[in-house]
Scaffold this motif. Structure first.
Motif, PDB file in Angstrom:
ATOM      1  N   ASP A 215      56.593  -1.529 121.503  1.00 22.98           N
ATOM      2  CA  ASP A 215      57.627  -0.489 121.408  1.00 22.98           C
ATOM      3  C   ASP A 215      57.386   0.656 122.382  1.00 22.98           C
ATOM      4  N   ARG A 216      56.132   0.973 122.675  1.00 21.28           N
ATOM      5  CA  ARG A 216      55.843   2.046 123.629  1.00 21.28           C
ATOM      6  C   ARG A 216      56.375   1.693 125.016  1.00 21.28           C
ATOM      7  N   GLN A 217      56.169   0.463 125.421  1.00 21.37           N
ATOM      8  CA  GLN A 217      56.678   0.041 126.717  1.00 21.37           C
ATOM      9  C   GLN A 217      58.203   0.076 126.748  1.00 21.37           C
ATOM     10  N   PHE A 218      58.833  -0.294 125.638  1.00 22.72           N
ATOM     11  CA  PHE A 218      60.291  -0.250 125.610  1.00 22.72           C
ATOM     12  C   PHE A 218      60.800   1.179 125.754  1.00 22.72           C
ATOM     13  N   ALA A 219      60.115   2.117 125.135  1.00 19.32           N
ATOM     14  CA  ALA A 219      60.523   3.518 125.252  1.00 19.32           C
ATOM     15  C   ALA A 219      60.448   3.975 126.711  1.00 19.32           C
ATOM     16  N   ARG A 220      59.416   3.557 127.425  1.00 19.37           N
ATOM     17  CA  ARG A 220      59.296   3.914 128.845  1.00 19.37           C
ATOM     18  C   ARG A 220      60.394   3.248 129.667  1.00 19.37           C
ATOM     19  N   LEU A 221      60.697   2.004 129.346  1.00 20.59           N
ATOM     20  CA  LEU A 221      61.777   1.310 130.032  1.00 20.59           C
ATOM     21  C   LEU A 221      63.094   2.040 129.832  1.00 20.59           C
ATOM     22  N   ALA A 222      63.381   2.389 128.594  1.00 19.57           N
ATOM     23  CA  ALA A 222      64.636   3.095 128.300  1.00 19.57           C
ATOM     24  C   ALA A 222      64.715   4.409 129.061  1.00 19.57           C
ATOM     25  N   GLU A 223      63.584   5.104 129.187  1.00 16.94           N
ATOM     26  CA  GLU A 223      63.550   6.365 129.925  1.00 16.94           C
ATOM     27  C   GLU A 223      63.883   6.146 131.389  1.00 16.94           C
ATOM     28  N   VAL A 224      63.272   5.140 132.009  1.00 21.50           N
ATOM     29  CA  VAL A 224      63.522   4.859 133.426  1.00 21.50           C
ATOM     30  C   VAL A 224      64.975   4.450 133.629  1.00 21.50           C
ATOM     31  N   LEU A 225      65.528   3.716 132.698  1.00 24.96           N
ATOM     32  CA  LEU A 225      66.926   3.294 132.817  1.00 24.96           C
ATOM     33  C   LEU A 225      67.904   4.445 132.606  1.00 24.96           C
ATOM     34  N   GLY A 226      67.364   5.596 132.206  1.00 27.51           N
ATOM     35  CA  GLY A 226      68.241   6.723 131.924  1.00 27.51           C
ATOM     36  C   GLY A 226      68.967   6.569 130.612  1.00 27.51           C
ATOM     37  N   MET A 227      68.400   5.789 129.715  1.00 27.84           N
ATOM     38  CA  MET A 227      69.004   5.525 128.404  1.00 27.84           C
ATOM     39  C   MET A 227      67.964   5.724 127.304  1.00 27.84           C
ATOM     40  N   PRO A 228      67.334   6.888 127.227  1.00 23.53           N
ATOM     41  CA  PRO A 228      66.250   7.103 126.259  1.00 23.53           C
ATOM     42  C   PRO A 228      66.683   6.915 124.820  1.00 23.53           C
ATOM     43  N   GLU A 229      67.954   7.056 124.551  1.00 22.17           N
ATOM     44  CA  GLU A 229      68.447   6.928 123.186  1.00 22.17           C
ATOM     45  C   GLU A 229      68.251   5.515 122.625  1.00 22.17           C
ATOM     46  N   LEU A 230      68.116   4.520 123.529  1.00 26.70           N
ATOM     47  CA  LEU A 230      67.935   3.144 123.054  1.00 26.70           C
ATOM     48  C   LEU A 230      66.661   2.999 122.224  1.00 26.70           C
ATOM     49  N   ALA A 231      65.625   3.735 122.595  1.00 21.67           N
ATOM     50  CA  ALA A 231      64.355   3.630 121.886  1.00 21.67           C
ATOM     51  C   ALA A 231      64.415   4.239 120.494  1.00 21.67           C
ATOM     52  N   GLN A 232      65.446   5.043 120.226  1.00 24.98           N
ATOM     53  CA  GLN A 232      65.610   5.660 118.905  1.00 24.98           C
ATOM     54  C   GLN A 232      66.636   4.928 118.064  1.00 24.98           C
ATOM     55  N   ASP A 233      67.391   4.045 118.690  1.00 25.39           N
ATOM     56  CA  ASP A 233      68.433   3.304 117.987  1.00 25.39           C
ATOM     57  C   ASP A 233      67.775   2.264 117.080  1.00 25.39           C
ATOM     58  N   GLU A 234      68.138   2.243 115.830  1.00 25.82           N
ATOM     59  CA  GLU A 234      67.502   1.316 114.890  1.00 25.82           C
ATOM     60  C   GLU A 234      67.724  -0.146 115.262  1.00 25.82           C
ATOM     61  N   LYS A 235      68.743  -0.401 116.086  1.00 23.69           N
ATOM     62  CA  LYS A 235      68.994  -1.780 116.517  1.00 23.69           C
ATOM     63  C   LYS A 235      68.001  -2.247 117.578  1.00 23.69           C
ATOM     64  N   PHE A 236      67.299  -1.286 118.217  1.00 26.64           N
ATOM     65  CA  PHE A 236      66.424  -1.636 119.329  1.00 26.64           C
ATOM     66  C   PHE A 236      65.026  -1.009 119.228  1.00 26.64           C
ATOM     67  N   ALA A 237      64.781  -0.209 118.238  1.00 23.98           N
ATOM     68  CA  ALA A 237      63.543   0.584 118.196  1.00 23.98           C
ATOM     69  C   ALA A 237      62.298  -0.267 117.963  1.00 23.98           C
ATOM     70  N   THR A 238      62.437  -1.407 117.316  1.00 24.24           N
ATOM     71  CA  THR A 238      61.277  -2.256 117.039  1.00 24.24           C
ATOM     72  C   THR A 238      61.489  -3.629 117.663  1.00 24.24           C
ATOM     73  N   MET A 239      60.381  -4.350 117.825  1.00 21.28           N
ATOM     74  CA  MET A 239      60.482  -5.663 118.454  1.00 21.28           C
ATOM     75  C   MET A 239      61.363  -6.599 117.649  1.00 21.28           C
ATOM     76  N   SER A 240      61.200  -6.609 116.335  1.00 25.81           N
ATOM     77  CA  SER A 240      62.020  -7.490 115.512  1.00 25.81           C
ATOM     78  C   SER A 240      63.492  -7.139 115.628  1.00 25.81           C
ATOM     79  N   ALA A 241      63.795  -5.839 115.706  1.00 21.90           N
ATOM     80  CA  ALA A 241      65.198  -5.421 115.857  1.00 21.90           C
ATOM     81  C   ALA A 241      65.739  -5.835 117.220  1.00 21.90           C
ATOM     82  N   ARG A 242      64.937  -5.695 118.259  1.00 22.36           N
ATOM     83  CA  ARG A 242      65.391  -6.086 119.598  1.00 22.36           C
ATOM     84  C   ARG A 242      65.640  -7.591 119.672  1.00 22.36           C
ATOM     85  N   ASN A 243      64.794  -8.368 118.999  1.00 18.94           N
ATOM     86  CA  ASN A 243      65.024  -9.811 118.975  1.00 18.94           C
ATOM     87  C   ASN A 243      66.327 -10.156 118.269  1.00 18.94           C
ATOM     88  N   GLU A 244      66.594  -9.464 117.198  1.00 26.05           N
ATOM     89  CA  GLU A 244      67.809  -9.740 116.427  1.00 26.05           C
ATOM     90  C   GLU A 244      69.069  -9.332 117.185  1.00 26.05           C
TER      91      GLU A 244
END
Length: 412
Positions: free
Chosen positions: A281-310
């Motif tokens: 999840d830490r790496q995903f937060a950094r990715l979202a920041e670089v993409l200019g979409m930091p909100e993705l890391a806080q979205d419950e649909k994407f905040a955890t690995m299991s959620a991102r897989n789903e």
């Protein structure tokens, strides 16, 4: 000088780590260095799994005598490509070895094979189960006549009900489930781009031999180790076979997607694809920041690995939409800077060049021939690249002189 038990159980001199001794006098030991200096390997294997194993041992200082049929290893004819007049396939698994061609159907030449085996520490072969019995080189005969030997046998499907099955890598890729996992979701099964099961079996064989040599130090006796490509494949499928054996889940083909991680694979940028491999999840937060979409890391649909897989399809669309605004290299530079794993997709030629750029020195000269260097770096006893892959029967006189120097009658 190191000692090993020789032919018929008697003690025989082995070349010392200082490069002295009769083996060195005949030119069979190279520079006499490496962690396996003093170990002699009789290599009766051919094609890839066995030869790859014995090449690794040779790189580490073992004296490897490659006993070939008069027609030579099959891979000598697998061409193109070639380097000069030699198949590059053969070259890939046979540097640092000494070739002698012997016809085991001829009693005198078979006796030479027996002498080589009897003076070795290790025997590696991949004959069909039962195929060596008529030559007195089956497991029982070897154990009785040369109890000091570590005898490694490689088959395709074992020695039980699969003993009659031919052991070609692609067959094993098929029956193991590997091909069912490889390719696009809606496409046909695909093989890997290299004989992966052969290579993995060769690696397992090298580990097995080293373990058996270590055990021999205490017991004074060798042992028979058996490997087959099929079990190597099932073990090498790791999380995929575990998913079924432990979880009851039958893995399916997912193209370049990973069953348990997302984002993890190639993503289209403006000019080409970039592989992005997010493992937590830490790496995903950094990715979202670089993409200019930091909100993705806080979205419950994407905040955890299991959620991102789903919710991977929705997240994929968002990522590709943003990644498509810039070239892959621009994104790579920014992602590497913040520690997000990513890499381009390169050709083999570009891969070699990239390794050179990283200072990995991927190409080693072996007796004037370019080869891909041994992959392990040792702080005190480095791998060696001293002898080019041999032409058929190239080292006959040297091998015979080596046998004579060890007190063997090598007439014939």
């Amino acid at each position: 000088m190191q000692k090993a038990t020789g032919q018929d159980g008697g003690e025989a001199a082995v070349v010392g780590t200082d490069g002295t001794g009769p083996a060195d006098a005949s030119g069979l030991t190279g520079d006499g260095t490496g962690p396996l200096a003093g170990i002699v390997v009789a290599d009766l294997s051919r094609v890839l799994a066995g030869p790859y194993c014995t090449m690794l041992l040779a790189d580490l200082g073992a004296t490897v005598i490659k006993v070939e049929s008069p027609g030579g290893d099959d891979t000598r004819t697998w061409r193109p490509p070639v380097h000069g007049d030699m198949s590059t396939y053969f070259m890939s698994a046979n540097r640092n070895k000494h070739s002698i061609a012997l016809d085991m159907k001829d009693p005198e030449q078979l006796e030479l094979v027996h002498r080589i085996v009897g003076e070795a520490d290790v025997l590696v072969e991949n004959f069909k189960p039962g195929g060596l019995a008529k030559y007195g080189l089956d497991a029982d005969s070897v154990a009785e006549r040369w109890p000091h030997l570590v005898h490694a046998s490689i088959t395709g499907f074992g020695t039980a009900a699969g003993a009659h099955l031919p052991g070609y890598d692609m067959l094993v890729q098929g029956v193991s489930g590997f091909m069912s996992l490889t390719g696009e979701t809606d496409g046909p099964p695909q093989k890997g781009g290299v004989a992966m099961m052969d290579v993995m079996t060769g690696l397992h064989c090298a580990v097995a031999i080293l373990a058996a040599l270590r055990e021999r130090e205490g017991s004074g006796r060798g042992q028979h180790v058996e490997l087959n490509l099929f079990m190597t494949a099932l073990s090498g499928l790791v999380n995929q076979t575990s998913a079924y054996v432990a979880g009851g889940a039958v893995p399916r083909r997912m193209g370049n997607d990973h069953p348990s991680l997302f984002p993890y694979g190639p993503f289209a940028c403006r000019d080409t694809d970039l592989i992005i491999s997010v493992g937590n999840d830490r790496q995903f937060a950094r990715l979202a920041e670089v993409l200019g979409m930091p909100e993705l890391a806080q979205d419950e649909k994407f905040a955890t690995m299991s959620a991102r897989n789903e919710n991977r399809d929705e997240l994929r669309a968002l990522m590709v939409g943003r990644l498509g605004e810039r070239d892959a290299q621009q994104w790579q530079d920014e992602l590497v800077e913040v520690g997000v794993p990513c890499a381009p997709i390169l050709g083999v030629d570009e891969g070699i060049a990239y390794a050179e750029k990283l200072g990995l020195d991927p190409v080693a000269d072996a007796g004037g021939v370019p080869t891909v260097r041994h992959p392990v770096d040792y702080s005190r006893t480095p791998a060696r690249h001293v002898k080019a892959p041999p032409h058929l029967d190239e080292d006959r006189e040297a091998v015979l002189a080596w046998l004579e120097g060890r007190g063997a009658d090598c007439e014939g």
